[in-house]
Motif scaffolding. Structure first.
Motif, short mmCIF file in Angstrom:
data_model
loop_
_atom_site.label_atom_id
_atom_site.label_comp_id
_atom_site.label_asym_id
_atom_site.label_seq_id
_atom_site.Cartn_x
_atom_site.Cartn_y
_atom_site.Cartn_z
N PHE A 45 -32.60 7.11 -14.18
CA PHE A 45 -31.99 5.85 -13.72
C PHE A 45 -32.58 5.42 -12.38
CE2 PHE A 45 -28.54 3.20 -11.97
CZ PHE A 45 -28.46 2.27 -13.00
N ASP A 46 -32.89 6.37 -11.51
CA ASP A 46 -33.48 6.02 -10.22
C ASP A 46 -34.83 5.33 -10.40
OD1 ASP A 46 -31.38 6.99 -8.80
OD2 ASP A 46 -32.31 8.90 -8.27
N GLU A 47 -35.60 5.77 -11.40
CA GLU A 47 -36.88 5.12 -11.65
C GLU A 47 -36.67 3.69 -12.16
OE1 GLU A 47 -41.08 5.58 -14.16
OE2 GLU A 47 -39.47 7.06 -14.43
N LEU A 48 -35.67 3.50 -13.02
CA LEU A 48 -35.35 2.15 -13.49
C LEU A 48 -35.01 1.24 -12.32
CD1 LEU A 48 -34.68 0.12 -15.81
CD2 LEU A 48 -32.34 1.00 -15.71
N LEU A 49 -34.16 1.72 -11.41
CA LEU A 49 -33.79 0.93 -10.24
C LEU A 49 -35.02 0.58 -9.40
CD1 LEU A 49 -30.53 2.74 -9.05
CD2 LEU A 49 -30.70 0.50 -10.17
N ALA A 50 -35.89 1.56 -9.20
CA ALA A 50 -37.09 1.32 -8.39
C ALA A 50 -37.98 0.27 -9.03
CB ALA A 50 -37.85 2.63 -8.21
N ARG A 51 -38.11 0.32 -10.35
CA ARG A 51 -38.95 -0.67 -11.04
C ARG A 51 -38.33 -2.07 -10.99
NH1 ARG A 51 -42.97 1.42 -14.77
NH2 ARG A 51 -43.09 3.69 -14.59
N ILE A 52 -37.01 -2.14 -11.13
CA ILE A 52 -36.32 -3.43 -11.00
C ILE A 52 -36.53 -4.02 -9.61
CG2 ILE A 52 -34.04 -4.51 -10.88
CD1 ILE A 52 -33.17 -2.69 -13.16
N GLU A 53 -36.38 -3.17 -8.60
CA GLU A 53 -36.57 -3.63 -7.22
C GLU A 53 -38.01 -4.10 -6.99
OE1 GLU A 53 -35.36 -0.19 -5.11
OE2 GLU A 53 -33.22 -0.45 -5.59
N ALA A 54 -38.98 -3.41 -7.57
CA ALA A 54 -40.38 -3.81 -7.42
C ALA A 54 -40.63 -5.17 -8.08
CB ALA A 54 -41.30 -2.76 -8.03
N LEU A 55 -40.05 -5.37 -9.27
CA LEU A 55 -40.20 -6.66 -9.93
C LEU A 55 -39.53 -7.77 -9.12
CD1 LEU A 55 -39.59 -5.68 -13.67
CD2 LEU A 55 -41.75 -6.37 -12.63
N ALA A 56 -38.38 -7.45 -8.53
CA ALA A 56 -37.68 -8.45 -7.72
C ALA A 56 -38.51 -8.83 -6.50
CB ALA A 56 -36.32 -7.91 -7.28
N ARG A 57 -39.16 -7.85 -5.87
CA ARG A 57 -40.00 -8.17 -4.70
C ARG A 57 -41.14 -9.10 -5.10
NH1 ARG A 57 -39.13 -2.67 -3.47
NH2 ARG A 57 -41.13 -2.09 -4.41
N ARG A 58 -41.73 -8.82 -6.25
CA ARG A 58 -42.84 -9.67 -6.70
C ARG A 58 -42.35 -11.08 -7.00
NH1 ARG A 58 -45.24 -6.16 -11.47
NH2 ARG A 58 -44.74 -4.16 -10.53
N SER A 59 -41.19 -11.18 -7.65
CA SER A 59 -40.70 -12.51 -8.03
C SER A 59 -40.27 -13.31 -6.83
CB SER A 59 -39.53 -12.39 -9.02
OG SER A 59 -38.40 -11.80 -8.42
N ARG A 60 -39.75 -12.63 -5.78
CA ARG A 60 -39.31 -13.37 -4.59
C ARG A 60 -40.46 -14.09 -3.91
NH1 ARG A 60 -36.32 -8.52 -3.17
NH2 ARG A 60 -34.18 -8.71 -3.92
N THR A 61 -41.66 -13.55 -4.03
CA THR A 61 -42.81 -14.20 -3.40
C THR A 61 -43.12 -15.53 -4.06
OG1 THR A 61 -44.43 -13.10 -4.83
CG2 THR A 61 -43.80 -11.97 -2.78
N THR A 62 -42.63 -15.71 -5.31
CA THR A 62 -42.89 -16.97 -6.01
C THR A 62 -41.74 -17.97 -5.85
OG1 THR A 62 -41.92 -16.23 -8.09
CG2 THR A 62 -44.24 -15.71 -7.72
N LEU A 63 -40.63 -17.50 -5.29
CA LEU A 63 -39.49 -18.39 -5.09
C LEU A 63 -39.61 -19.12 -3.76
CD1 LEU A 63 -36.55 -16.05 -6.18
CD2 LEU A 63 -37.64 -17.85 -7.53
N GLN A 64 -39.36 -20.40 -3.80
CA GLN A 64 -39.40 -21.18 -2.56
C GLN A 64 -38.21 -20.80 -1.68
OE1 GLN A 64 -39.35 -25.37 -3.19
NE2 GLN A 64 -39.44 -25.88 -1.04
N ALA A 65 -38.49 -20.54 -0.43
CA ALA A 65 -37.41 -20.19 0.49
C ALA A 65 -36.42 -21.33 0.58
CB ALA A 65 -37.98 -19.90 1.88
N PRO A 66 -35.12 -21.06 0.44
CA PRO A 66 -34.14 -22.13 0.47
C PRO A 66 -34.06 -22.76 1.86
CG PRO A 66 -33.06 -19.98 0.53
CD PRO A 66 -34.52 -19.72 0.28
N ASP A 67 -33.72 -24.03 1.88
CA ASP A 67 -33.56 -24.73 3.14
C ASP A 67 -32.45 -24.05 3.95
OD1 ASP A 67 -35.49 -26.60 2.49
OD2 ASP A 67 -34.04 -27.92 1.51
#
Length: 233
Positions: free
Chosen positions: A111-133
Protein backbone atom coordinates in the motif's frame (compact mmCIF):
# COMPACT_ATOMS: atom_id res chain seq x y z
CA UNK A 1 -6.36 14.47 -3.74
CA UNK A 2 -9.39 13.02 -5.55
CA UNK A 3 -9.06 9.34 -6.49
CA UNK A 4 -11.42 7.50 -8.83
CA UNK A 5 -11.17 3.71 -8.35
CA UNK A 6 -12.44 1.53 -11.20
CA UNK A 7 -12.24 -2.00 -9.81
CA UNK A 8 -14.76 -4.88 -10.06
CA UNK A 9 -13.40 -6.90 -7.12
CA UNK A 10 -15.28 -5.41 -4.17
CA UNK A 11 -12.77 -6.70 -1.64
CA UNK A 12 -9.99 -4.86 -3.45
CA UNK A 13 -12.05 -1.72 -4.00
CA UNK A 14 -13.12 -1.65 -0.33
CA UNK A 15 -9.50 -2.06 0.76
CA UNK A 16 -8.37 0.76 -1.53
CA UNK A 17 -11.25 3.02 -0.53
CA UNK A 18 -10.68 2.58 3.22
CA UNK A 19 -6.94 2.99 2.97
CA UNK A 20 -7.02 6.05 0.73
CA UNK A 21 -9.68 7.78 2.81
CA UNK A 22 -7.61 7.12 5.93
CA UNK A 23 -4.78 8.98 4.19
CA UNK A 24 -7.06 11.99 3.63
CA UNK A 25 -7.98 11.40 -0.01
CA UNK A 26 -11.49 11.75 -1.42
CA UNK A 27 -12.47 8.51 -3.13
CA UNK A 28 -15.18 7.42 -5.55
CA UNK A 29 -15.52 3.77 -6.60
CA UNK A 30 -16.94 2.29 -9.82
CA UNK A 31 -17.30 -1.46 -10.34
CA UNK A 32 -17.70 -1.68 -14.12
CA UNK A 33 -16.22 -0.13 -17.25
CA UNK A 34 -19.35 1.72 -18.40
CA UNK A 35 -19.76 3.56 -15.09
CA UNK A 36 -16.02 4.16 -14.89
CA UNK A 37 -16.00 5.72 -18.35
CA UNK A 38 -18.91 8.00 -17.48
CA UNK A 39 -17.49 9.13 -14.14
CA UNK A 40 -13.94 9.66 -15.45
CA UNK A 41 -15.28 11.86 -18.25
CA UNK A 42 -17.35 13.82 -15.72
CA UNK A 43 -14.31 14.22 -13.44
CA UNK A 44 -12.25 15.50 -16.37
CA UNK A 45 -14.83 18.26 -16.81
CA UNK A 46 -15.76 19.02 -13.20
CA UNK A 47 -12.32 18.68 -11.58
CA UNK A 48 -10.07 20.09 -14.27
CA UNK A 49 -8.57 22.46 -11.71
CA UNK A 50 -8.01 19.85 -8.99
CA UNK A 51 -5.40 17.13 -8.51
CA UNK A 52 -7.08 13.84 -9.42
CA UNK A 53 -5.93 10.31 -10.23
CA UNK A 54 -7.70 7.27 -11.72
CA UNK A 55 -6.86 3.79 -10.39
CA UNK A 56 -7.91 1.39 -13.16
CA UNK A 57 -8.10 -2.39 -12.89
CA UNK A 58 -6.73 -4.10 -16.00
CA UNK A 59 -9.24 -6.98 -15.97
CA UNK A 60 -12.81 -5.66 -15.81
CA UNK A 61 -15.95 -7.72 -16.55
CA UNK A 62 -16.97 -7.44 -20.18
CA UNK A 63 -14.01 -5.35 -21.26
CA UNK A 64 -10.29 -4.88 -20.91
CA UNK A 65 -8.95 -2.09 -18.72
CA UNK A 66 -6.52 -1.15 -21.47
CA UNK A 67 -9.45 -0.68 -23.85
CA UNK A 68 -11.17 1.55 -21.30
CA UNK A 69 -7.95 3.51 -20.89
CA UNK A 70 -7.75 4.01 -24.66
CA UNK A 71 -11.39 5.10 -24.76
CA UNK A 72 -10.74 7.73 -22.08
CA UNK A 73 -7.76 9.12 -23.97
CA UNK A 74 -9.75 9.20 -27.21
CA UNK A 75 -12.35 11.33 -25.41
CA UNK A 76 -9.68 13.79 -24.36
CA UNK A 77 -9.52 12.73 -20.70
CA UNK A 78 -6.06 13.72 -19.45
CA UNK A 79 -6.44 12.60 -15.81
CA UNK A 80 -3.42 10.57 -14.65
CA UNK A 81 -4.21 6.85 -14.84
CA UNK A 82 -2.50 4.23 -12.69
CA UNK A 83 -3.31 0.74 -13.96
CA UNK A 84 -3.58 -2.04 -11.36
CA UNK A 85 -3.25 -5.61 -12.57
CA UNK A 86 -2.22 -9.17 -11.85
CA UNK A 87 -0.70 -9.31 -15.34
CA UNK A 88 2.93 -8.49 -14.76
CA UNK A 89 4.80 -9.47 -17.91
CA UNK A 90 6.75 -6.86 -19.85
CA UNK A 91 4.35 -7.20 -22.78
CA UNK A 92 1.36 -6.55 -20.48
CA UNK A 93 3.00 -3.47 -19.03
CA UNK A 94 3.92 -2.13 -22.46
CA UNK A 95 0.36 -2.73 -23.69
CA UNK A 96 -1.11 -0.85 -20.74
CA UNK A 97 1.26 2.08 -21.07
CA UNK A 98 0.69 2.34 -24.81
CA UNK A 99 -3.05 2.33 -24.17
CA UNK A 100 -2.56 5.61 -22.30
CA UNK A 101 -1.79 4.64 -18.71
CA UNK A 102 0.70 6.86 -16.88
CA UNK A 103 1.90 4.12 -14.54
CA UNK A 104 1.46 0.39 -13.99
CA UNK A 105 1.40 -1.45 -10.65
CA UNK A 106 1.30 -5.24 -10.38
CA UNK A 107 -0.87 -6.99 -7.77
CA UNK A 108 -0.22 -7.82 -5.02
CA UNK A 109 1.40 -4.52 -4.11
CA UNK A 110 2.45 -2.76 -0.94
CA UNK A 111 0.00 0.00 0.00
CA UNK A 112 2.89 2.38 0.70
CA UNK A 113 4.11 1.91 -2.87
CA UNK A 114 0.61 2.67 -4.19
CA UNK A 115 0.53 5.89 -2.16
CA UNK A 116 3.98 6.88 -3.42
CA UNK A 117 2.96 6.32 -7.03
CA UNK A 118 -0.26 8.31 -6.57
CA UNK A 119 1.72 11.17 -5.05
CA UNK A 120 4.20 11.08 -7.94
CA UNK A 121 1.38 11.24 -10.49
CA UNK A 122 -0.18 14.13 -8.56
CA UNK A 123 3.11 16.06 -8.62
CA UNK A 124 3.34 15.61 -12.37
CA UNK A 125 -0.26 16.66 -12.95
CA UNK A 126 0.07 19.76 -10.77
CA UNK A 127 2.71 21.13 -13.11
CA UNK A 128 0.05 21.17 -15.85
CA UNK A 129 -2.58 22.88 -13.72
CA UNK A 130 -2.78 26.64 -13.89
CA UNK A 131 -2.14 28.19 -10.51
CA UNK A 132 -5.43 29.58 -9.19
CA UNK A 133 -5.80 33.32 -8.85
CA UNK A 134 -4.86 34.32 -5.29
CA UNK A 135 -7.70 36.87 -5.26
CA UNK A 136 -11.20 36.39 -6.67
CA UNK A 137 -13.26 39.52 -7.27
CA UNK A 138 -16.74 40.01 -8.68
CA UNK A 139 -18.08 43.55 -8.49
CA UNK A 140 -17.29 44.67 -4.92
CA UNK A 141 -17.14 41.10 -3.57
CA UNK A 142 -13.54 40.02 -2.91
CA UNK A 143 -12.20 36.67 -1.69
CA UNK A 144 -8.52 36.30 -0.75
CA UNK A 145 -7.65 32.63 -1.21
CA UNK A 146 -4.51 32.70 0.92
CA UNK A 147 -6.37 33.89 4.02
CA UNK A 148 -9.94 32.95 2.94
CA UNK A 149 -10.95 36.48 3.92
CA UNK A 150 -14.06 37.84 2.21
CA UNK A 151 -15.22 41.44 1.93
CA UNK A 152 -18.04 43.20 0.15
CA UNK A 153 -17.78 46.91 -0.43
CA UNK A 154 -14.79 46.78 1.89
CA UNK A 155 -16.77 45.29 4.77
CA UNK A 156 -15.65 41.86 6.06
CA UNK A 157 -18.12 38.98 5.81
CA UNK A 158 -18.13 36.37 8.56
CA UNK A 159 -18.52 33.03 6.74
CA UNK A 160 -18.25 29.45 7.97
CA UNK A 161 -15.77 27.04 6.35
CA UNK A 162 -18.52 25.42 4.26
CA UNK A 163 -19.91 28.79 3.20
CA UNK A 164 -16.40 29.83 2.15
CA UNK A 165 -16.00 26.66 0.07
CA UNK A 166 -19.36 27.26 -1.60
CA UNK A 167 -18.58 30.92 -2.30
CA UNK A 168 -15.16 30.06 -3.71
CA UNK A 169 -16.75 27.54 -6.09
CA UNK A 170 -19.30 30.09 -7.30
CA UNK A 171 -16.71 32.86 -7.68
CA UNK A 172 -14.34 30.56 -9.57
CA UNK A 173 -16.88 30.33 -12.41
CA UNK A 174 -18.57 33.74 -12.60
CA UNK A 175 -21.75 33.65 -14.64
CA UNK A 176 -21.64 29.86 -15.00
CA UNK A 177 -24.71 27.89 -13.98
CA UNK A 178 -23.82 25.23 -11.42
CA UNK A 179 -26.32 22.45 -10.76
CA UNK A 180 -27.18 21.39 -7.23
CA UNK A 181 -25.60 18.02 -8.01
CA UNK A 182 -22.31 19.56 -9.06
CA UNK A 183 -22.22 21.88 -6.05
CA UNK A 184 -23.01 18.96 -3.74
CA UNK A 185 -20.23 16.85 -5.23
CA UNK A 186 -17.61 19.62 -5.18
CA UNK A 187 -18.34 21.08 -1.74
CA UNK A 188 -19.70 18.12 0.24
CA UNK A 189 -18.01 15.22 -1.59
CA UNK A 190 -19.00 12.46 -3.98
CA UNK A 191 -20.80 10.40 -1.32
CA UNK A 192 -23.18 13.11 -0.11
CA UNK A 193 -26.86 12.14 -0.14
CA UNK A 194 -28.21 13.35 -3.53
CA UNK A 195 -31.68 13.88 -2.01
CA UNK A 196 -30.50 16.30 0.66
CA UNK A 197 -31.51 19.96 0.50
CA UNK A 198 -28.26 21.11 2.12
CA UNK A 199 -27.21 23.04 -1.01
CA UNK A 200 -30.39 25.13 -0.96
CA UNK A 201 -29.98 25.75 2.78
CA UNK A 202 -26.41 27.00 2.40
CA UNK A 203 -27.23 29.10 -0.66
CA UNK A 204 -29.90 30.87 1.41
CA UNK A 205 -27.41 31.48 4.22
CA UNK A 206 -24.79 32.74 1.79
CA UNK A 207 -27.27 35.02 0.04
CA UNK A 208 -28.19 36.62 3.38
CA UNK A 209 -24.54 37.35 4.16
CA UNK A 210 -23.45 38.41 0.66
CA UNK A 211 -26.50 40.09 -0.88
CA UNK A 212 -28.98 41.14 1.80
CA UNK A 213 -29.14 44.94 1.99
CA UNK A 214 -26.57 45.31 -0.81
CA UNK A 215 -26.80 46.18 -4.49
CA UNK A 216 -26.55 44.65 -6.97
CA UNK A 217 -27.49 41.09 -5.89
CA UNK A 218 -24.84 38.66 -7.08
CA UNK A 219 -26.18 35.18 -6.25
CA UNK A 220 -28.93 34.10 -8.64
CA UNK A 221 -31.23 31.07 -8.73
CA UNK A 222 -32.22 29.44 -12.00
CA UNK A 223 -35.34 27.58 -10.94
CA UNK A 224 -35.08 23.84 -11.36
CA UNK A 225 -31.50 24.02 -12.66
CA UNK A 226 -29.15 25.49 -10.09
CA UNK A 227 -27.29 28.65 -9.07
CA UNK A 228 -24.75 31.09 -10.38
CA UNK A 229 -22.83 34.05 -9.06
CA UNK A 230 -23.15 36.64 -11.77
CA UNK A 231 -21.38 39.96 -12.07
CA UNK A 232 -23.56 42.94 -12.92
CA UNK A 233 -23.95 43.75 -16.61
Amino acid sequence: MHVLVIEDDRRVSDFLSRGLRAEGHQVEVCHDAATGLQRACAWASDMADQASVVLLDRMLPGTDGAALCSALRERGVTLPILMLTALGSTDDKVHGLRAGADDYLVKPFAFDELLARIEALARRSRTTLQAPDPVLQIADLVLHRDTMRVTRAGQPLNLTARELALLELLMSSPGKLLSRERILSRVWGAHADPLTNVVDVYIRRLRVKVDEGREPPLIHTVRGLGYRLEPPA
